[in-house]
Scaffold this active site. Structure first.
Site, PDB file in Angstrom:
ATOM      1  N   GLY A  36       0.824  -1.207   0.000  1.00  0.00           N
ATOM      2  CA  GLY A  36       0.000   0.000   0.000  1.00  0.00           C
ATOM      3  C   GLY A  36       0.856   1.253   0.000  1.00  0.00           C
ATOM      4  N   HIS A  37       1.879   1.273   0.857  1.00  0.00           N
ATOM      5  CA  HIS A  37       2.808   2.405   0.847  1.00  0.00           C
ATOM      6  C   HIS A  37       3.513   2.519  -0.505  1.00  0.00           C
ATOM      7  CE1 HIS A  37       2.813   1.491   5.312  1.00  0.00           C
ATOM      8  NE2 HIS A  37       2.536   2.784   5.308  1.00  0.00           N
ATOM      9  N   GLU A 149      -6.408   6.360   1.473  1.00  0.00           N
ATOM     10  CA  GLU A 149      -7.770   6.603   1.944  1.00  0.00           C
ATOM     11  C   GLU A 149      -8.237   5.615   3.011  1.00  0.00           C
ATOM     12  OE1 GLU A 149     -10.336   6.860  -1.472  1.00  0.00           O
ATOM     13  OE2 GLU A 149      -9.987   9.023  -1.660  1.00  0.00           O
ATOM     14  N   SER A 187      -0.109  -1.591   8.354  1.00  0.00           N
ATOM     15  CA  SER A 187       1.062  -2.039   9.102  1.00  0.00           C
ATOM     16  C   SER A 187       0.653  -2.933  10.270  1.00  0.00           C
ATOM     17  CB  SER A 187       1.847  -0.829   9.616  1.00  0.00           C
ATOM     18  OG  SER A 187       2.302  -0.056   8.525  1.00  0.00           O
TER      19      SER A 187
END
Length: 280
Positions: A36-37, A149, A187
């Site tokens: 995602g990061h 988001e 995370s």
């Protein structure tokens, strides 16, 4: 990738690049990086000349010290992942590089948007978020800053903070990055055991079921009851499910009350707090 631990060395580097009319993309993180990061890094690289990522587990946004202590820290893996994905600069500050001794979070007036949902559940949390993001934006001076988001309420807080402090940066929300199962990457997922990982996609299924109920003409009270009933027969404990206007984040009673509606959910897998949301 160049790594900085002091803002006094990072900021002049950024200023020099900006004097050359280079654009800077920035992704502030608390580490334990995942795909995602990396989707944010990819967007930044496509839209800017240089990309900066910061890793800092910010103590002022944790109202639960146990949660702070348990937050996953995987610095060496994070560095490898960022190098692999072409990050230009990594900023890993110490607490003393960002906060004076005994400094507390700044108190902001965000109206209603920090009084509901996460703000109600975690008093002081968003003051801590706004304080650290303000500090980081002043140090990095990015053209564009990217936020996922999954933390939609956090994005609204940051947008308001940027307005209040008149910071010259574009805040760019990015879609939630999900595993193939639908589970929103986080995370905190690193703390889930195998059984919980297999069960956790249930949360996204409930959200998509809620959207489908709305498409079938069901009203908000029926949708919320369905969600609550579903959790009563699940391995998860529901903390809250709210359907709100995206701008104000205030709950609505009818779907016709807002043009931009979003559902927000928080549930516990054991002692691990998982959050997600979906646009209606």
């Amino acid at each position: 990738m160049v790594i900085f631990s002091e803002n006094e060395k990072l900021t002049p580097t950024i200023v020099e690049l900006k004097n050359q009319n280079k654009t800077i993309g920035f992704i502030p993180t608390m580490g334990a990086l995942h795909d995602g990061h990396m989707s944010l890094v990819k967007a930044s690289k496509e839209q800017n000349d240089y990309t900066v990522v910061s890793i800092f587990v910010n103590p002022t946004q944790f109202n639960n010290l146990d949660d702070l202590a348990k937050y996953p820290r995987t610095e060496e893996k994070d560095k490898e992942l960022l190098i692999k994905n072409g990050c230009d600069f990594l900023y890993i500050p110490t607490i003393s590089d960002l906060y004076l001794e005994n400094e507390k979070a700044k108190h902001y007036d965000f109206g209603t948007i920090d009084q509901v949902m996460e703000g109600k559940s975690r008093p002081g949390h968003f003051d801590g978020v706004a304080t650290i993001v303000s500090k980081l934006l002043r140090i990095v001076q990015p053209t564009n800053a990217y936020f996922g988001e999954k933390d939609f309420q956090q994005i609204r807080i940051i947008q308001e903070m940027v307005k209040q402090e008149n910071l010259n940066v574009n805040i760019i929300p990015m879609p939630i990055f999900r595993a193939d199962t639908g589970l929103a990457l986080s995370s905190r997922n690193a703390r889930l055991n195998d059984k919980q990982v297999n069960e956790a996609p249930f949360i996204y299924k409930i959200l998509t079921d809620a959207v489908n109920l709305k498409k079938q003409g069901k009203e908000i009270d029926e949708v919320k009851k369905n969600v609550e009933d579903s959790f009563n027969n699940s391995p998860f404990k529901l903390e809250y499910f709210e359907i709100t206007d995206e701008e104000t984040l205030l709950p609505i009673t009818n779907f016709s009350d807002s043009k931009n509606v979003r559902g927000f959910i928080v549930a516990y897998a054991g002692d691990i707090r998982l959050i997600d949301n979906i646009k209606f």
